[in-house]
Design a protein around this motif. Structure first.
Motif, PDB file in Angstrom:
ATOM      1  N   GLN A  16       0.848  -1.185   0.000  1.00 25.01           N
ATOM      2  CA  GLN A  16       0.000   0.000   0.000  1.00 25.01           C
ATOM      3  C   GLN A  16       0.887   1.239   0.000  1.00 25.01           C
ATOM      4  N   PHE A  17       0.590   2.189  -0.909  1.00 22.32           N
ATOM      5  CA  PHE A  17       1.337   3.444  -0.977  1.00 22.32           C
ATOM      6  C   PHE A  17       0.379   4.607  -0.744  1.00 22.32           C
ATOM      7  N   PHE A  18       0.914   5.627  -0.052  1.00 24.12           N
ATOM      8  CA  PHE A  18       0.109   6.806   0.275  1.00 24.12           C
ATOM      9  C   PHE A  18       0.534   8.018  -0.544  1.00 24.12           C
ATOM     10  N   SER A  19       1.744   7.970  -1.077  1.00 26.40           N
ATOM     11  CA  SER A  19       2.266   9.025  -1.933  1.00 26.40           C
ATOM     12  C   SER A  19       3.295   8.395  -2.853  1.00 26.40           C
ATOM     13  N   GLU A  20       3.929   9.196  -3.637  1.00 27.89           N
ATOM     14  CA  GLU A  20       4.933   8.667  -4.563  1.00 27.89           C
ATOM     15  C   GLU A  20       6.076   7.978  -3.839  1.00 27.89           C
ATOM     16  N   ASN A  21       6.395   8.441  -2.610  1.00 28.67           N
ATOM     17  CA  ASN A  21       7.564   7.925  -1.895  1.00 28.67           C
ATOM     18  C   ASN A  21       7.233   7.037  -0.698  1.00 28.67           C
ATOM     19  N   VAL A  22       6.094   7.239  -0.055  1.00 25.90           N
ATOM     20  CA  VAL A  22       5.801   6.572   1.214  1.00 25.90           C
ATOM     21  C   VAL A  22       4.857   5.402   1.005  1.00 25.90           C
ATOM     22  N   GLY A  23       5.279   4.221   1.472  1.00 26.33           N
ATOM     23  CA  GLY A  23       4.440   3.031   1.350  1.00 26.33           C
ATOM     24  C   GLY A  23       4.799   1.975   2.371  1.00 26.33           C
ATOM     25  N   ASP A  24       3.940   0.958   2.494  1.00 28.67           N
ATOM     26  CA  ASP A  24       4.147  -0.161   3.414  1.00 28.67           C
ATOM     27  C   ASP A  24       3.962  -1.468   2.666  1.00 28.67           C
ATOM     28  N   LEU A  25       4.708  -2.470   3.123  1.00 27.78           N
ATOM     29  CA  LEU A  25       4.746  -3.759   2.461  1.00 27.78           C
ATOM     30  C   LEU A  25       4.731  -4.855   3.517  1.00 27.78           C
ATOM     31  N   LEU A  26       3.743  -5.732   3.475  1.00 27.63           N
ATOM     32  CA  LEU A  26       3.643  -6.837   4.428  1.00 27.63           C
ATOM     33  C   LEU A  26       4.271  -8.083   3.821  1.00 27.63           C
ATOM     34  N   GLY A  27       5.273  -8.625   4.509  1.00 25.04           N
ATOM     35  CA  GLY A  27       5.932  -9.842   4.068  1.00 25.04           C
ATOM     36  C   GLY A  27       5.905 -10.904   5.140  1.00 25.04           C
ATOM     37  N   TYR A  28       6.456 -12.070   4.823  1.00 25.60           N
ATOM     38  CA  TYR A  28       6.503 -13.165   5.791  1.00 25.60           C
ATOM     39  C   TYR A  28       7.361 -12.801   6.994  1.00 25.60           C
ATOM     40  N   GLY A  29       8.381 -11.976   6.758  1.00 29.85           N
ATOM     41  CA  GLY A  29       9.297 -11.633   7.840  1.00 29.85           C
ATOM     42  C   GLY A  29       8.991 -10.350   8.563  1.00 29.85           C
ATOM     43  N   ASP A  45      -2.629 -10.052   6.973  1.00 28.45           N
ATOM     44  CA  ASP A  45      -3.236  -8.943   6.243  1.00 28.45           C
ATOM     45  C   ASP A  45      -2.946  -7.649   6.982  1.00 28.45           C
ATOM     46  N   MET A  46      -3.032  -6.534   6.269  1.00 29.51           N
ATOM     47  CA  MET A  46      -2.844  -5.230   6.895  1.00 29.51           C
ATOM     48  C   MET A  46      -3.739  -4.212   6.215  1.00 29.51           C
ATOM     49  N   SER A  47      -4.053  -3.162   6.944  1.00 31.72           N
ATOM     50  CA  SER A  47      -4.837  -2.060   6.395  1.00 31.72           C
ATOM     51  C   SER A  47      -4.390  -0.779   7.077  1.00 31.72           C
ATOM     52  N   PHE A  48      -3.996   0.220   6.274  1.00 30.09           N
ATOM     53  CA  PHE A  48      -3.541   1.491   6.814  1.00 30.09           C
ATOM     54  C   PHE A  48      -4.554   2.577   6.510  1.00 30.09           C
ATOM     55  N   VAL A  49      -4.895   3.335   7.545  1.00 31.09           N
ATOM     56  CA  VAL A  49      -5.802   4.467   7.407  1.00 31.09           C
ATOM     57  C   VAL A  49      -5.070   5.648   6.781  1.00 31.09           C
ATOM     58  N   ASN A  50      -3.819   5.850   7.209  1.00 37.12           N
ATOM     59  CA  ASN A  50      -2.967   6.909   6.671  1.00 37.12           C
ATOM     60  C   ASN A  50      -1.519   6.470   6.858  1.00 37.12           C
ATOM     61  N   GLU A  51      -0.592   7.387   6.671  1.00 39.25           N
ATOM     62  CA  GLU A  51       0.817   7.041   6.753  1.00 39.25           C
ATOM     63  C   GLU A  51       1.239   6.571   8.137  1.00 39.25           C
ATOM     64  N   ARG A  52       0.510   6.932   9.178  1.00 36.33           N
ATOM     65  CA  ARG A  52       0.937   6.647  10.547  1.00 36.33           C
ATOM     66  C   ARG A  52       0.070   5.633  11.271  1.00 36.33           C
ATOM     67  N   THR A  53      -1.138   5.392  10.804  1.00 36.22           N
ATOM     68  CA  THR A  53      -2.065   4.516  11.530  1.00 36.22           C
ATOM     69  C   THR A  53      -2.437   3.323  10.671  1.00 36.22           C
ATOM     70  N   GLY A  54      -2.178   2.123  11.201  1.00 41.19           N
ATOM     71  CA  GLY A  54      -2.494   0.912  10.457  1.00 41.19           C
ATOM     72  C   GLY A  54      -2.863  -0.236  11.384  1.00 41.19           C
TER      73      GLY A  54
END
Length: 208
Positions: A151-164, A191-200
């Motif tokens: 999941q990405f929130f802007s061109e640079n900021v994003g989160d990635l859920l992996g096995y590790g 699974d993951m879900s982010f409301v914004n860049e800081r809250t997930g």
């Protein structure tokens, strides 16, 4: 008395005849089934070279995720690297392949910028709505890491859920930092879900 016994009907003859007939019918049925199966298998062997080759650019294999940015633009993922996009609400689709692994999640910021995550380090990005894809070679995770969500929130900021763990980037995927809390490897979030860049929110870990 001897005359009455001699005139008694003999039932063994009809019974034997009936058993012979039943056995003959059963043998005929078994023979028919055997030769029918054998004939079909031979037909399949003969016909198989004439069958068309498998074209992954035109199908989705075991669809795993769907994402629509709006009512017209959407994307579907599957196994064997299969992916399809639509620009008309699903009336027509354009297919492509990204490697040969299982693709698990797709996310588009807008109609141009999108990300796809999957098994064995499969992480791809697009800047043209899925016309072309580039494999991400970012640092900060194992080369064979399995990814489940992106999941990405802007061109640079994003989160990635992996096995590790949960990996975060602030430079558009050039580098990633594992921000799993607590810092235990292989906790098993699904699974993951982010409301914004800081809250997930995360789902499925033993340590949550």
């Amino acid at each position: 008395m001897s005359d009455e016994k001699g005139s008694a009907p003999n039932c063994n003859g009809p019974r034997k005849l009936q058993l012979i007939r039943s056995a003959a019918v059963a043998l005929a049925i078994i023979s028919f089934i055997y030769f029918e199966i054998h004939s079909c298998s031979m037909d399949d062997d003969i016909a198989s070279p004439e069958q068309p080759s498998f074209d992954t650019d035109n199908v989705i294999c075991a669809a795993s995720d769907v994402f629509f940015r709006d009512s017209e633009f959407g994307c579907v993922l599957g196994t064997l690297g299969t992916l399809m996009t639509t620009l008309d609400g699903g009336r027509t689709w354009k297919g492509s392949t990204l490697g040969d692994g299982n693709l698990n999640d797709v996310h588009f910021q807008d109609r141009a910028r999108g990300w796809v995550a999957g098994k064995d380090g499969s992480l791809y990005s697009t800047l043209d709505g899925g016309e072309t894809w580039m494999r991400n070679e970012g640092q900060g995770y194992e080369a064979d890491e399995d990814f489940f969500e992106v999941q990405f929130f802007s061109e640079n900021v994003g989160d990635l859920l992996g096995y590790g763990g949960v990996y975060c980037t602030d430079d558009g995927g050039a580098s990633w930092q594992n921000n799993w809390l607590p810092s235990e490897p292989d906790c098993g979030a699904l699974d993951m879900s982010f409301v914004n860049e800081r809250t997930g929110y995360l789902l499925g870990g033993r340590y949550l």
